[in-house]
Design a protein around this motif. Sequence first.
Motif, PDB file in Angstrom:
ATOM      1  N   ASP A  50       0.879  -1.081  -0.028  1.00 48.15           N
ATOM      2  CA  ASP A  50      -0.142   0.081  -0.141  1.00 48.15           C
ATOM      3  C   ASP A  50       0.737   1.311   0.148  1.00 48.15           C
ATOM      4  O   ASP A  50       2.064   1.076   0.181  1.00 48.15           O
ATOM      5  CB  ASP A  50      -0.817   0.200   1.296  1.00 48.15           C
ATOM      6  CG  ASP A  50      -1.827  -1.198   1.159  1.00 48.15           C
ATOM      7  OD1 ASP A  50      -2.335  -1.366   0.271  1.00 48.15           O
ATOM      8  OD2 ASP A  50      -2.110  -1.482   2.405  1.00 48.15           O
ATOM      9  N   TYR A  51       0.309   2.328  -0.187  1.00 54.12           N
ATOM     10  CA  TYR A  51       1.128   3.593  -0.161  1.00 54.12           C
ATOM     11  C   TYR A  51       1.872   3.793   1.083  1.00 54.12           C
ATOM     12  O   TYR A  51       2.803   4.496   1.106  1.00 54.12           O
ATOM     13  CB  TYR A  51       0.065   4.763  -0.491  1.00 54.12           C
ATOM     14  CG  TYR A  51      -0.328   4.975  -2.131  1.00 54.12           C
ATOM     15  CD1 TYR A  51       0.941   5.161  -3.119  1.00 54.12           C
ATOM     16  CD2 TYR A  51      -1.339   5.055  -2.456  1.00 54.12           C
ATOM     17  CE1 TYR A  51       0.526   5.235  -4.419  1.00 54.12           C
ATOM     18  CE2 TYR A  51      -1.793   5.304  -3.811  1.00 54.12           C
ATOM     19  CZ  TYR A  51      -0.607   5.189  -4.719  1.00 54.12           C
ATOM     20  OH  TYR A  51      -1.209   5.223  -6.096  1.00 54.12           O
ATOM     21  N   ALA A 360       3.550  10.350   5.732  1.00 59.01           N
ATOM     22  CA  ALA A 360       2.353  11.062   6.081  1.00 59.01           C
ATOM     23  C   ALA A 360       1.556  11.161   4.800  1.00 59.01           C
ATOM     24  O   ALA A 360       0.303  11.025   4.659  1.00 59.01           O
ATOM     25  CB  ALA A 360       2.710  12.460   6.728  1.00 59.01           C
ATOM     26  N   LEU A 361       2.225  11.603   3.631  1.00 58.71           N
ATOM     27  CA  LEU A 361       1.623  11.787   2.166  1.00 58.71           C
ATOM     28  C   LEU A 361       1.198  10.601   1.860  1.00 58.71           C
ATOM     29  O   LEU A 361       0.071  10.460   1.050  1.00 58.71           O
ATOM     30  CB  LEU A 361       2.776  12.563   1.206  1.00 58.71           C
ATOM     31  CG  LEU A 361       3.432  14.091   1.645  1.00 58.71           C
ATOM     32  CD1 LEU A 361       4.180  14.380   0.655  1.00 58.71           C
ATOM     33  CD2 LEU A 361       1.837  14.805   1.586  1.00 58.71           C
ATOM     34  N   GLY A 362       1.925   9.369   2.139  1.00 52.07           N
ATOM     35  CA  GLY A 362       1.490   8.162   1.521  1.00 52.07           C
ATOM     36  C   GLY A 362       0.056   7.741   2.161  1.00 52.07           C
ATOM     37  O   GLY A 362      -0.749   7.366   1.462  1.00 52.07           O
ATOM     38  N   VAL A 363      -0.290   8.129   3.623  1.00 52.95           N
ATOM     39  CA  VAL A 363      -1.539   7.937   4.181  1.00 52.95           C
ATOM     40  C   VAL A 363      -2.441   8.716   3.603  1.00 52.95           C
ATOM     41  O   VAL A 363      -3.674   8.171   3.292  1.00 52.95           O
ATOM     42  CB  VAL A 363      -1.340   8.307   5.607  1.00 52.95           C
ATOM     43  CG1 VAL A 363      -2.722   8.167   6.393  1.00 52.95           C
ATOM     44  CG2 VAL A 363      -0.354   7.157   6.424  1.00 52.95           C
ATOM     45  N   GLN A 367      -6.102   7.712   1.577  1.00 50.17           N
ATOM     46  CA  GLN A 367      -7.430   7.895   1.913  1.00 50.17           C
ATOM     47  C   GLN A 367      -8.126   8.860   0.978  1.00 50.17           C
ATOM     48  O   GLN A 367      -9.315   8.762   0.849  1.00 50.17           O
ATOM     49  CB  GLN A 367      -7.207   8.831   3.374  1.00 50.17           C
ATOM     50  CG  GLN A 367      -6.719   7.834   4.438  1.00 50.17           C
ATOM     51  CD  GLN A 367      -6.645   8.567   5.659  1.00 50.17           C
ATOM     52  OE1 GLN A 367      -6.523   9.718   5.693  1.00 50.17           O
ATOM     53  NE2 GLN A 367      -6.436   8.029   6.866  1.00 50.17           N
ATOM     54  N   HIS A 368      -7.361   9.970   0.474  1.00 45.97           N
ATOM     55  CA  HIS A 368      -7.947  10.712  -0.330  1.00 45.97           C
ATOM     56  C   HIS A 368      -7.404  10.883  -2.059  1.00 45.97           C
ATOM     57  O   HIS A 368      -8.026  11.773  -2.631  1.00 45.97           O
ATOM     58  CB  HIS A 368      -7.631  12.181   0.102  1.00 45.97           C
ATOM     59  CG  HIS A 368      -8.279  12.610   1.411  1.00 45.97           C
ATOM     60  ND1 HIS A 368      -9.488  12.448   1.896  1.00 45.97           N
ATOM     61  CD2 HIS A 368      -7.391  12.403   2.877  1.00 45.97           C
ATOM     62  CE1 HIS A 368      -9.679  12.532   3.140  1.00 45.97           C
ATOM     63  NE2 HIS A 368      -8.663  12.529   3.958  1.00 45.97           N
ATOM     64  N   GLY A 369      -6.674  10.117  -2.252  1.00 47.23           N
ATOM     65  CA  GLY A 369      -6.173   9.742  -3.620  1.00 47.23           C
ATOM     66  C   GLY A 369      -4.833  10.752  -3.964  1.00 47.23           C
ATOM     67  O   GLY A 369      -4.676  11.688  -3.070  1.00 47.23           O
ATOM     68  N   ILE A 370      -4.099  10.257  -4.798  1.00 43.05           N
ATOM     69  CA  ILE A 370      -2.707  11.050  -5.172  1.00 43.05           C
ATOM     70  C   ILE A 370      -2.803  12.354  -5.723  1.00 43.05           C
ATOM     71  O   ILE A 370      -1.937  13.335  -5.014  1.00 43.05           O
ATOM     72  CB  ILE A 370      -1.969  10.094  -6.187  1.00 43.05           C
ATOM     73  CG1 ILE A 370      -0.367  10.316  -6.105  1.00 43.05           C
ATOM     74  CG2 ILE A 370      -2.384  10.198  -7.534  1.00 43.05           C
ATOM     75  CD1 ILE A 370       0.224   9.983  -4.753  1.00 43.05           C
TER      76      ILE A 370
END
Length: 399
Positions: A50-51, A360-363, A367-370
């Motif tokens: 996962d991201y 943090a950006l991966g989370v 959750q919200h898309g890249i």
Amino acid sequence: MTAIPQPARTASATVFPILIAISACHMMNDVMQSMLSSIYPILRDHFALDYWQIGLMTLAFQGTASLLQPLIGIYTDAKPLPWSLPLASVSTFFGVMVLAFAPTYPILIAGAMLVGFGSAIFHPESSRVARLASGGRFGLAQSLFQVGGNFGTAIGPLLAAFIVLPLGRSSIALFGLLAVIAGTVLTRVSRWYGAHLRERARKAMDKTLPLPRNRVALALAVLAFLTFTKNIYMASMSSYYTFYLIDTFGVETRTAQLMLFLFLGAVAAGTVLGGPVADRWGPMTVIWISILGVLPFTLALPHVGLVGSGILSVCIGLILASAFSAIVVFAQELLPGRVGMVAGIFFGLSFGIGGIAAAALGVLADQHGIRFVYLICSGLPALGILTILLPKRSEFIRA
């Protein structure tokens, strides 16, 4: 191989053979580091990641480097360790081997940490070598040193696209040859470094602060914060730009890696320009232009098409990277005689913040898309307004 020049030359001249050697080793070191982010799509497919797991790998690498670099820098300011340079390549070599053959995700994390440990050893001492070989042209020397790393970071995705992608993950082991070459060159550099240190040991080094202590502390905090914001944006590009292009425009992995190469190549070019400009017109000029000048481009990036993304990413890399050499030289002037500490903070701690940000950006991406990640990061350069808090050159104590 070019003969190693005598230490005495450094008192009056820029020692270009040493600068070229340390820059080349920086290039090889950072090729192996950038390879990690370049193979993320391959690792994601192979281990079904996962991201957030991608972000954790970045955190493992940059976190290891950032936690150790300031400590190593402070120690080597008091007791330089010339022979630590080739040892850094040993750690990186084993890290690359682990990444090539790790059977499980936790072992992949260990490989990333070994590469980070090599980085933590390499940067403080090699930055000191670059300054010692500068002959007083500190911006030029820092740019030459840093551009090696940027160029290595730029070609890492290109090599991954044309070597690792067609040959498979085990071909990562081929990059271990770079660690062997770098270790050999750094062995020779460390001899020059040791001889230079013995000569300089006979001379007293003035470590008087050029400004009141609280003013120096504020200036360093501002420089560090500016570097943090820059590296957070850089982390969003180096770790997730390929995924952004793949998910948003449906391009193939190789195309995305080539576009990442364009961005990182622009970063290398910006680094080359930043140092000499800082020597000529002062670091403050470069910092202002770089940190705030990139804002219109970052704000536009999430709203354009594929071609526009490529053009804007090149502009962003060129402008944003030009500040780093100027920031490091400015910090070295604020803390004379503490090159290792400065390198530890700005190469290590600031990149560690980038690693935390990547996680943090991966989370957020999960959750919200890249695309949401780039909308959030697009406004970061606006914080460059804090440059107004930095001291002017006229405030420095004159000898």
